[in-house]
Design a protein around this motif. Structure first.
Motif, short mmCIF file in Angstrom:
data_model
loop_
_atom_site.label_atom_id
_atom_site.label_comp_id
_atom_site.label_asym_id
_atom_site.label_seq_id
_atom_site.Cartn_x
_atom_site.Cartn_y
_atom_site.Cartn_z
N GLN A 145 0.84 -1.34 -0.19
CA GLN A 145 0.05 0.06 0.25
C GLN A 145 1.53 0.98 -0.15
O GLN A 145 1.46 1.65 0.77
CB GLN A 145 -0.92 -0.11 1.28
CG GLN A 145 -1.83 -1.57 0.88
CD GLN A 145 -3.08 -1.04 2.51
OE1 GLN A 145 -2.49 -0.66 3.21
NE2 GLN A 145 -3.93 -1.94 2.24
N LYS B 144 0.55 5.45 0.15
CA LYS B 144 0.20 6.75 0.33
C LYS B 144 1.23 7.64 0.43
O LYS B 144 1.73 7.49 0.57
CB LYS B 144 -0.58 6.67 1.90
CG LYS B 144 -1.49 5.34 2.03
CD LYS B 144 -2.39 5.51 3.09
CE LYS B 144 -2.80 4.35 3.58
NZ LYS B 144 -3.82 3.87 4.68
N GLY C 249 -1.30 15.54 -3.96
CA GLY C 249 -1.72 15.41 -5.82
C GLY C 249 -0.48 15.41 -6.66
O GLY C 249 -0.86 15.78 -7.76
N PRO D 10 0.16 5.99 -10.95
CA PRO D 10 -0.66 7.10 -10.21
C PRO D 10 -1.66 8.13 -10.70
O PRO D 10 -2.20 8.55 -10.68
CB PRO D 10 0.05 7.49 -8.70
CG PRO D 10 1.83 7.31 -9.27
CD PRO D 10 1.12 6.79 -10.85
N LYS E 207 -3.22 10.62 -8.19
CA LYS E 207 -4.12 9.16 -6.70
C LYS E 207 -3.46 9.43 -5.63
O LYS E 207 -2.11 9.49 -5.66
CB LYS E 207 -4.25 8.40 -7.14
CG LYS E 207 -5.10 7.85 -9.04
CD LYS E 207 -4.94 6.09 -8.61
CE LYS E 207 -6.05 5.74 -9.87
NZ LYS E 207 -6.25 4.16 -10.62
N LYS E 208 -3.86 9.48 -4.54
CA LYS E 208 -3.30 10.14 -3.59
C LYS E 208 -3.17 7.97 -2.84
O LYS E 208 -2.24 8.47 -1.91
CB LYS E 208 -3.78 10.13 -2.54
CG LYS E 208 -3.89 12.10 -2.81
CD LYS E 208 -4.44 13.12 -2.05
CE LYS E 208 -4.31 14.32 -2.62
NZ LYS E 208 -4.99 15.45 -1.13
N GLU E 209 -3.19 7.69 -3.18
CA GLU E 209 -3.15 6.31 -2.70
C GLU E 209 -3.75 5.01 -3.96
O GLU E 209 -4.31 5.26 -4.53
CB GLU E 209 -4.41 5.90 -1.47
CG GLU E 209 -4.60 6.70 -0.25
CD GLU E 209 -6.08 6.09 0.38
OE1 GLU E 209 -6.12 5.05 0.69
OE2 GLU E 209 -5.96 6.86 2.04
N PHE E 210 -2.72 4.06 -3.62
CA PHE E 210 -2.81 3.42 -4.72
C PHE E 210 -2.37 2.05 -3.98
O PHE E 210 -1.10 1.78 -3.26
CB PHE E 210 -2.18 3.98 -5.75
CG PHE E 210 -0.88 4.12 -5.19
CD1 PHE E 210 0.13 3.68 -5.48
CD2 PHE E 210 -1.02 5.82 -5.91
CE1 PHE E 210 1.92 4.79 -5.68
CE2 PHE E 210 -0.22 6.91 -5.78
CZ PHE E 210 1.44 5.99 -5.37
#
Length: 405
Positions: free
Chosen positions: A83, A85, A89, A120, A123-126
């Motif tokens: 994960q 984070k 952005g 990404p 995106k801030k979470e991937f």
């Protein structure tokens, strides 16, 4: 010096970038027309992105490794979820994330690579996942991630090593065995007594001279009257089911099979309610006293998970030098992949003094003993050393009625 080189390299990239901007601008100014200015304005966003990326820091990225559990058995699959984070952005054109695996895991069968290329964007979470099909036995550590980001032109590349520690224990694979003592003992119960030798006072098998500590009720008055000396009854001795296992740690291609069978044997003995101990000599000597229970099983399995084939002493030297073999009324079981004449001689010598010794010879799945080993097995049986041939993948046959050799 390293910092100076890094600064020089970055300055050179800025010079190259501004030179490309100046070149396209000059071409548009002198050439004129739609095409030249289109090329300049098309190149400008890439140049601006390069400059912005040069000031972007990968320190804001938080990487977390999610493991389903920490305890495994050899051969089980491991699915890892990674994960990522971040708080900002900033548009990342690409991000390469690599989990730097322990060296022992690098050679494992991997269903997917621990390295992933992500896009990404904003995106801030991937997340991404990778799988190791068959975990090797051992204690494996996870240390760091390597993060790389760059621009479409390849001028600026960011790299960051992110610490993310983790650990898993991979215990040796084991087979369910039905353990049965080989010796024909008087006490046929399945639970080992806490006493190594007990006397059954309901069955006298002879008489002997009185010894200090003998009970008054053991005196044989008829024999005492005949010999005019105090004589006591000699009772049948009941042997316990205590087992002491000695595992050979000499380097061999079948070492993993040796460890797996040893784990299966120890587990079968303890599950039967008996007590067992273990001796291994690898880089250092490790001896576990004879005990029973689940805690003993966990301790032995943890040791077998980390053991390595790094012994410089053959098994016969271990038998000769180690003081544990002075113990009596304990069933000794030797597990090895190499059968030698000297090993049989040492086992036979101690077997005559301490009781029967069982030697498990581990072979590959379809591997047959050669002529020399067959002859040595015959010699061992003649000298009272029980040799049992065990093939990898057929451990359950070790305690069957038929002994294969």
């Amino acid at each position: 010096m390293k910092k100076l080189w890094k600064f020089t390299k970055r300055a050179w990239k800025f010079i190259l970038l501004f030179f490309l901007i100046f070149l396209t601008f000059s071409y548009a100014m002198f050439q004129g027309g739609f095409v030249s200015w289109f090329l300049f304005y098309s190149f400008l966003p890439f140049a601006i992105y390069c400059v912005a990326l040069s000031f972007y820091s990968l320190n804001e990225l938080e990487v977390k490794r999610v493991l389903p559990k920490t305890n495994y058995n050899a051969g089980e699959p491991l699915k890892v979820t990674v994960q990522i984070k971040r708080s900002k952005g900033f548009p990342l054109f690409y991000l390469i994330v690599q989990d730097n695996l322990d060296q022992s895991l690098e050679y494992a069968d991997k269903a997917s690579s621990p390295k992933a290329i992500l896009f990404p964007g904003f995106k801030k979470e991937f997340t991404y996942e990778y799988t190791i099909d068959k975990l090797p036995r051992g204690e494996h550590f996870f240390q760091t991630f390597t993060l790389r980001a760059g621009d479409p032109l390849g001028l600026f590349e960011k790299e960051k090593t992110h610490p993310a520690e983790g650990k898993i224990i991979v215990y040796p694979a084991y087979t369910e065995l039905l353990y049965r003592p080989f010796e024909h003992q008087y006490d046929q119960g399945l639970t080992a007594s806490r006493e190594r030798v007990q006397r059954d006072t309901t069955m006298a098998v002879g008489v002997r001279d009185y010894q200090p500590g003998d009970r008054f009720s053991w005196i044989n008055w008829k024999a005492t009257a005949k010999r005019n000396e105090i004589m006591t009854k000699e009772f049948e001795q009941r042997q316990s089911h205590d087992v002491f296992v000695v595992m050979d740690c000499v380097p061999d291609k079948r070492f993993e099979a040796v460890v797996s069978f040893t784990a299966s044997l120890l587990r079968a003995v303890l599950k039967k309610g008996a007590q067992t101990g273990l001796l291994t000599i690898s880089k250092e000597r490790a001896s576990f006293p004879i005990r029973g229970g689940e805690q003993q099983l966990q301790q032995l399995f943890y040791h077998l998970a980390k053991i390595e084939a790094k012994s410089f002493s053959p098994l016969e030297k271990v038998i000769e030098a180690d003081g544990l073999f002075i113990q009596q009324t304990v069933s000794f079981m030797l597990v090895t992949a190499q059968l030698t004449k000297s090993l049989i001689e040492k086992a036979s010598f101690h077997g005559q003094r301490k009781g029967a010794i069982t030697l498990f010879l581990i072979k590959g799945e379809h591997e047959a003993p050669d002529g020399n080993e067959r002859a040595l097995i015959g010699v061992a049986n003649a000298r009272g050393v029980r040799v049992i041939l065990v093939h990898d993948g057929q451990f359950e046959a070790a305690f069957s009625e038929v002994t294969l050799y």
